[in-house]
Design an enzyme around this catalytic site. Structure first.
Site, PDB file in Angstrom:
ATOM      1  CE  LYS A  35     -37.630  -2.878  24.809  1.00 37.57           C
ATOM      2  NZ  LYS A  35     -36.858  -4.005  24.241  1.00 37.57           N
ATOM      3  CD  GLU A 158     -34.730  -2.205  11.547  1.00 40.11           C
ATOM      4  OE1 GLU A 158     -34.898  -0.987  11.538  1.00 40.11           O
ATOM      5  OE2 GLU A 158     -33.831  -2.768  12.199  1.00 40.11           O
ATOM      6  CE  LYS A 210     -30.527 -12.872   9.568  1.00 39.64           C
ATOM      7  NZ  LYS A 210     -31.433 -12.407  10.556  1.00 39.64           N
ATOM      8  CG  ASN A 214     -28.647 -10.838   6.697  1.00 40.24           C
ATOM      9  OD1 ASN A 214     -29.607 -10.818   5.930  1.00 40.24           O
ATOM     10  ND2 ASN A 214     -28.778 -10.617   7.982  1.00 40.24           N
ATOM     11  N   GLY A 259     -26.078   3.260  -3.683  1.00 45.81           N
ATOM     12  CA  GLY A 259     -26.436   4.190  -2.610  1.00 45.81           C
ATOM     13  C   GLY A 259     -25.216   4.583  -1.804  1.00 45.81           C
ATOM     14  N   GLY A 263     -26.586  -0.054   5.771  1.00 40.92           N
ATOM     15  CA  GLY A 263     -26.510   0.110   7.233  1.00 40.92           C
ATOM     16  C   GLY A 263     -27.505  -0.831   7.876  1.00 40.92           C
ATOM     17  CB  CYS A 266     -29.318  -7.395   9.980  1.00 43.19           C
ATOM     18  SG  CYS A 266     -30.661  -7.735  11.089  1.00 43.19           S
ATOM     19  CE  LYS A 269     -26.715  -8.292  14.988  1.00 44.37           C
ATOM     20  NZ  LYS A 269     -26.841  -9.731  15.092  1.00 44.37           N
TER      21      LYS A 269
HETATM   22  C1  UDX Z   1     -31.905  -7.064   6.452  1.00 40.57           C
HETATM   23  C2  UDX Z   1     -32.314  -8.308   5.644  1.00 40.57           C
HETATM   24  O1  UDX Z   1     -32.910  -7.900   4.406  1.00 40.57           O
HETATM   25  C3  UDX Z   1     -33.268  -9.178   6.460  1.00 40.57           C
HETATM   26  O2  UDX Z   1     -33.584 -10.342   5.720  1.00 40.57           O
HETATM   27  C4  UDX Z   1     -32.539  -9.537   7.740  1.00 40.57           C
HETATM   28  O3  UDX Z   1     -33.261 -10.399   8.524  1.00 40.57           O
HETATM   29  C5  UDX Z   1     -32.202  -8.271   8.512  1.00 40.57           C
HETATM   30  O4  UDX Z   1     -31.356  -7.470   7.692  1.00 40.57           O
HETATM   31  P1  UDX Z   1     -32.945  -4.699   7.021  1.00 40.57           P
HETATM   32  O5  UDX Z   1     -31.735  -4.472   7.876  1.00 40.57           O
HETATM   33  O6  UDX Z   1     -34.273  -4.307   7.549  1.00 40.57           O
HETATM   34  O7  UDX Z   1     -33.059  -6.242   6.638  1.00 40.57           O
HETATM   35  O8  UDX Z   1     -32.695  -3.854   5.685  1.00 40.57           O
HETATM   36  P2  UDX Z   1     -32.681  -4.097   4.109  1.00 40.57           P
HETATM   37  O9  UDX Z   1     -33.956  -3.684   3.506  1.00 40.57           O
HETATM   38  O10 UDX Z   1     -32.202  -5.449   3.775  1.00 40.57           O
HETATM   39  O11 UDX Z   1     -31.582  -3.002   3.678  1.00 40.57           O
HETATM   40  C6  UDX Z   1     -30.303  -2.985   4.281  1.00 40.57           C
HETATM   41  C7  UDX Z   1     -29.463  -1.840   3.772  1.00 40.57           C
HETATM   42  O12 UDX Z   1     -29.128  -2.018   2.417  1.00 40.57           O
HETATM   43  C8  UDX Z   1     -30.103  -0.454   3.852  1.00 40.57           C
HETATM   44  O13 UDX Z   1     -29.143   0.454   4.364  1.00 40.57           O
HETATM   45  C9  UDX Z   1     -30.470  -0.127   2.416  1.00 40.57           C
HETATM   46  O14 UDX Z   1     -30.481   1.252   2.144  1.00 40.57           O
HETATM   47  C10 UDX Z   1     -29.331  -0.816   1.684  1.00 40.57           C
HETATM   48  N1  UDX Z   1     -29.668  -1.156   0.290  1.00 40.57           N
HETATM   49  C11 UDX Z   1     -30.609  -2.096   0.032  1.00 40.57           C
HETATM   50  C12 UDX Z   1     -28.981  -0.556  -0.757  1.00 40.57           C
HETATM   51  O15 UDX Z   1     -28.104   0.300  -0.549  1.00 40.57           O
HETATM   52  N2  UDX Z   1     -29.276  -0.928  -2.038  1.00 40.57           N
HETATM   53  C13 UDX Z   1     -30.202  -1.871  -2.318  1.00 40.57           C
HETATM   54  O16 UDX Z   1     -30.410  -2.158  -3.519  1.00 40.57           O
HETATM   55  C14 UDX Z   1     -30.897  -2.464  -1.258  1.00 40.57           C
END
Ligand code: UDX
Length: 437
Positions: A35, A158, A210, A214, A259, A263, A266, A269
């Site tokens: 990596k 992400e 944190k 979440n 939805g 997933g 974060c 877990k």
């Molecule tokens: C998340 C947190 O937002 C971030 O602050 C933390 O540090 C890491 O975890 P991330 O995992 O990148 O970030 O995804 P995020 O945009 O939060 O979405 C998480 C999941 O929720 C996705 O599967 C998304 O499809 C779902 N989601 C999100 C919904 O189903 N409905 C929504 O309204 C918003």
């Protein structure tokens, strides 16, 4: 100012590249030598919009360097950002092996004052344990060396991680040491100058912020999914219900999109770790556990939705548009697509799939033999008995339904992200189903 990043995964690379772009001299370390050699050539192990360009610029200016030598990385700077992964274990606890290993290495190799900054998500109490571990080793070295621990959780999403780093909603700095807090504030001067709120707390409180953030966001999603399921049964429109709720400023409009379930690396877990943490403290965190249960049921419900529209799934061609857990990432970790595909395969469906970024990752889990991976959405929809839209990629919001109608076997379109216009889809002769409506 020099900065050391220990762990060149998603969080480490975004943190390192963003700091290097601000003129810090960043040294990023990882034990994975392959990596590291790729990173030295600007090759990223992940897809994150804008990160490749940012990294290349930082390599060109010399502000970003990579190494596998942890001792060198520890000596490079007084500020050690620890961004190693803390994956979930079988029993839902967090695997802290890397956190403790890094702490030991720091204790054995440090040669002057260090601030050990935990950016990785770690169970409440971990910072305190690391403090003791490092102190014990230093005592054995009969050394006068000083260090501080800071919990500085990341809140990067992400797909928009660079913007989230550069323009955060808040910066949380958890520490017992005013000296360490001031050093961190100096690092974050460029965000603080823009007026970003900074919250100074104890270590445990920062660690909990944190998890609580979440879990709350995931609760919002699970709650909305439940409401939208009830809407489907009683004739209410879940999308308008979500809008009506979101206009209440106490609720807010974000994270209320129904939805197929959340997933990512974060939410699942962290929620499991939070309820595990509570269990260990003798508290049954029933609400937190329910967030996960509702999410698991949601994915099962999606399989039933497809089955209800198609009938028997045996030998039916089901098209999956979107494999990543959300758009703008190639990450499939805990993606609803995985359990939905698993359920469909169990019912002997034939799966054709397309995703703009995530197919390579999915191939590591399901071979070409189990899923037919296609090079565009239309190839994936040829001879399909049911098109299922699972990830809200931009390119799926402007599909050519006239063309689709001419190539599918049976015109069934299930939009599990509600990104298409139902009347438009129906006008081309498709049976349409969204979610919550
Ligand atoms: C998340 C947190 O937002 C971030 O602050 C933390 O540090 C890491 O975890 P991330 O995992 O990148 O970030 O995804 P995020 O945009 O939060 O979405 C998480 C999941 O929720 C996705 O599967 C998304 O499809 C779902 N989601 C999100 C919904 O189903 N409905 C929504 O309204 C918003």
């Amino acid at each position: 100012m020099n900065i050391s990043i220990i762990g060149s995964g998603y969080v480490g690379l975004v943190t390192g590249s963003c700091l290097a772009s601000q003129g810090f001299n960043v040294l990023c370390c990882d034990t994975d030598t392959e990596k590291i050699s790729n990173l030295k050539n600007g090759l990223l192990p992940i897809y994150e919009p804008g990160l490749s360009e940012l990294l290349k610029n930082c390599l060109a200016t010399g502000h970003m360097r990579f190494t596998s030598d942890l001792a060198d990385t520890i000596q490079h700077s007084d500020i050690l950002f620890v961004t190693v992964n803390t994956p979930a274990m079988e029993d839902n606890s967090c695997n802290l092996e890397h956190i403790y290993k890094v702490a030991e290495e720091i204790a054995y190799n440090m040669d002057c004052y260090k601030v050990i900054v935990h950016k990785s998500t770690v169970p409440v109490g971990t910072g305190r344990k690391v403090k003791k571990l490092v102190s014990d080793i230093l005592a054995g070295r009969t050394s006068e060396l000083q260090f501080d621990i800071v919990s500085n959780p990341e809140f990067l999403r992400e797909g928009s991680a660079i913007n989230d780093f550069m323009n955060p909603d808040r910066i949380v700095i958890g520490s017992d040491s005013p000296r360490a807090v001031n050093i961190l504030k100096e690092v974050y001067t460029f965000q603080l100058e823009k007026g970003t709120p900074v919250l100074e707390t104890g270590i445990e409180t920062a660690e909990m912020i944190k998890y609580a953030s979440n879990a709350f966001l995931a609760a919002k999603i699970s709650f909305m999914n439940e409401i939208s399921n009830i809407c489907e049964l009683c004739g209410a429109d879940g999308i308008i219900v979500s809008k009506g709720m979101g206009l209440d400023t106490r609720i807010g409009p974000r994270f209320l999109d129904p939805g197929p379930g959340f997933g990512g690396s974060c939410f699942p877990k962290d929620i499991k770790a939070l309820s595990h943490m509570a269990d260990l403290l003798g508290y049954d965190a029933r609400f937190t556990k329910c967030i996960m249960e509702t999410n698991t049921c949601q994915k099962v419900r999606m399989i039933r939705k497809i089955e209800k529209a198609v009938g028997s799934l045996q030998n039916k061609v089901i098209t999956i548009l979107g494999l990543s857990f959300k758009p703008e990432t190639d990450d499939i970790r805990e993606s609803p697509s995985i359990s939905i595909i698993e359920g469909l395969l169990e019912k002997k469906a034939i799966i054709k799939a397309y995703d703009p970024q995530a197919m390579e990752n999915m191939k590591k889990m399901y071979s070409q033999h189990q899923i037919k991976y296609c090079s565009n959405p239309y190839e994936a929809c040829e001879n399909s008995n049911c098109i299922t839209l699972l990830t809200a990629w931009q390119e799926f919001s402007c599909l050519d339904f006239k063309l689709l109608r001419s190539i599918v076997n049976s015109p069934i379109f299930i939009d599990l992200r509600n990104i298409s216009n139902p009347s438009l889809v129906r006008s081309y002769g498709f049976y349409y189903e969204g979610i919550g409506r």
